[in-house]
Design a protein around this motif. Structure first.
Motif, PDB file in Angstrom:
ATOM      1  N   TYR A   1     -94.143 -78.330  -2.674  1.00  0.00           N
ATOM      2  CA  TYR A   1     -93.339 -77.183  -3.095  1.00  0.00           C
ATOM      3  C   TYR A   1     -94.152 -75.906  -2.891  1.00  0.00           C
ATOM      4  O   TYR A   1     -95.312 -75.813  -3.318  1.00  0.00           O
ATOM      5  N   TYR A   2     -93.517 -74.933  -2.247  1.00  0.00           N
ATOM      6  CA  TYR A   2     -94.171 -73.674  -1.917  1.00  0.00           C
ATOM      7  C   TYR A   2     -93.479 -72.507  -2.615  1.00  0.00           C
ATOM      8  O   TYR A   2     -92.252 -72.427  -2.631  1.00  0.00           O
TER       9      TYR A   2
ATOM     10  N   ARG B   1     -92.565 -78.560 -14.545  1.00  0.00           N
ATOM     11  CA  ARG B   1     -92.399 -77.119 -14.394  1.00  0.00           C
ATOM     12  C   ARG B   1     -93.500 -76.600 -13.477  1.00  0.00           C
ATOM     13  O   ARG B   1     -94.689 -76.736 -13.796  1.00  0.00           O
ATOM     14  N   LEU B   2     -93.084 -76.017 -12.385  1.00  0.00           N
ATOM     15  CA  LEU B   2     -94.020 -75.393 -11.463  1.00  0.00           C
ATOM     16  C   LEU B   2     -94.191 -73.923 -11.831  1.00  0.00           C
ATOM     17  O   LEU B   2     -93.241 -73.269 -12.253  1.00  0.00           O
TER      18      LEU B   2
ATOM     19  N   GLY C   1     -97.610 -69.319  -0.879  1.00  0.00           N
ATOM     20  CA  GLY C   1     -98.682 -70.020  -1.551  1.00  0.00           C
ATOM     21  C   GLY C   1     -99.145 -71.211  -0.735  1.00  0.00           C
ATOM     22  O   GLY C   1     -98.612 -71.489   0.345  1.00  0.00           O
ATOM     23  N   GLN C   2    -100.117 -71.932  -1.278  1.00  0.00           N
ATOM     24  CA  GLN C   2    -100.700 -73.052  -0.555  1.00  0.00           C
ATOM     25  C   GLN C   2     -99.917 -74.346  -0.761  1.00  0.00           C
ATOM     26  O   GLN C   2    -100.131 -75.327  -0.045  1.00  0.00           O
TER      27      GLN C   2
ATOM     28  N   VAL D   1    -100.399 -68.459  -6.032  1.00  0.00           N
ATOM     29  CA  VAL D   1    -101.076 -69.710  -6.374  1.00  0.00           C
ATOM     30  C   VAL D   1    -100.151 -70.573  -7.220  1.00  0.00           C
ATOM     31  O   VAL D   1     -99.832 -70.212  -8.362  1.00  0.00           O
ATOM     32  N   GLU D   2     -99.743 -71.703  -6.643  1.00  0.00           N
ATOM     33  CA  GLU D   2     -98.855 -72.624  -7.354  1.00  0.00           C
ATOM     34  C   GLU D   2     -99.654 -73.592  -8.214  1.00  0.00           C
ATOM     35  O   GLU D   2    -100.803 -73.927  -7.898  1.00  0.00           O
TER      36      GLU D   2
END
Length: 121
Positions: free
Chosen positions: A94-95, A19-20, A112-113, A5-6
């Protein structure tokens, strides 16, 4: 089952930072290398960065070297992507990816989604 999960995407001006984060569950996180990919509208999904299971080895696409940093916290089952000096061309979904290694998205088993990053000029 495995979930990635992003979070952390958003709208930022050129030159700014984001920041991801990618929180993983359903797998022994510390065993797996992790990666970040991105996909801009109408384009293929491209490799951004990867990190090995212990966090001691990282790899970056040339387009983000010196600006982005991938890291991980195995105690928190989380991988991060610190993005600095953002440019409009960094705009993409972004994945987070896991269970693979290298620069090909086909090498990764888990995804992730996605989270949208938009950089305005």
């Amino acid at each position: 089952q495995v979930q990635l999960v992003e979070s952390g995407g958003g709208l930022v001006q050129a030159g700014g930072s984001l920041r991801l984060s990618c929180a993983a569950s359903g797998l022994t996180f510390s065993w797996y290398p992790m990666g970040w990919f991105r996909q801009a509208p109408g384009k293929a999904r491209d490799f951004v960065a990867s990190i090995n299971s212990s966090g001691t080895n990282t790899n970056y696409a040339d387009s983000v070297k010196g600006r982005f940093t991938i890291s991980r916290d195995n105690a928190k089952n989380t991988v991060y992507l610190q993005m600095n000096s953002l440019k409009p061309e960094d705009t993409a979904v972004y994945y987070c990816a896991g269970g693979g290694w290298g620069t090909r998205d086909s090498a990764y088993a888990y995804w992730g989604q996605g989270t949208q990053v938009t950089v305005s000029s």
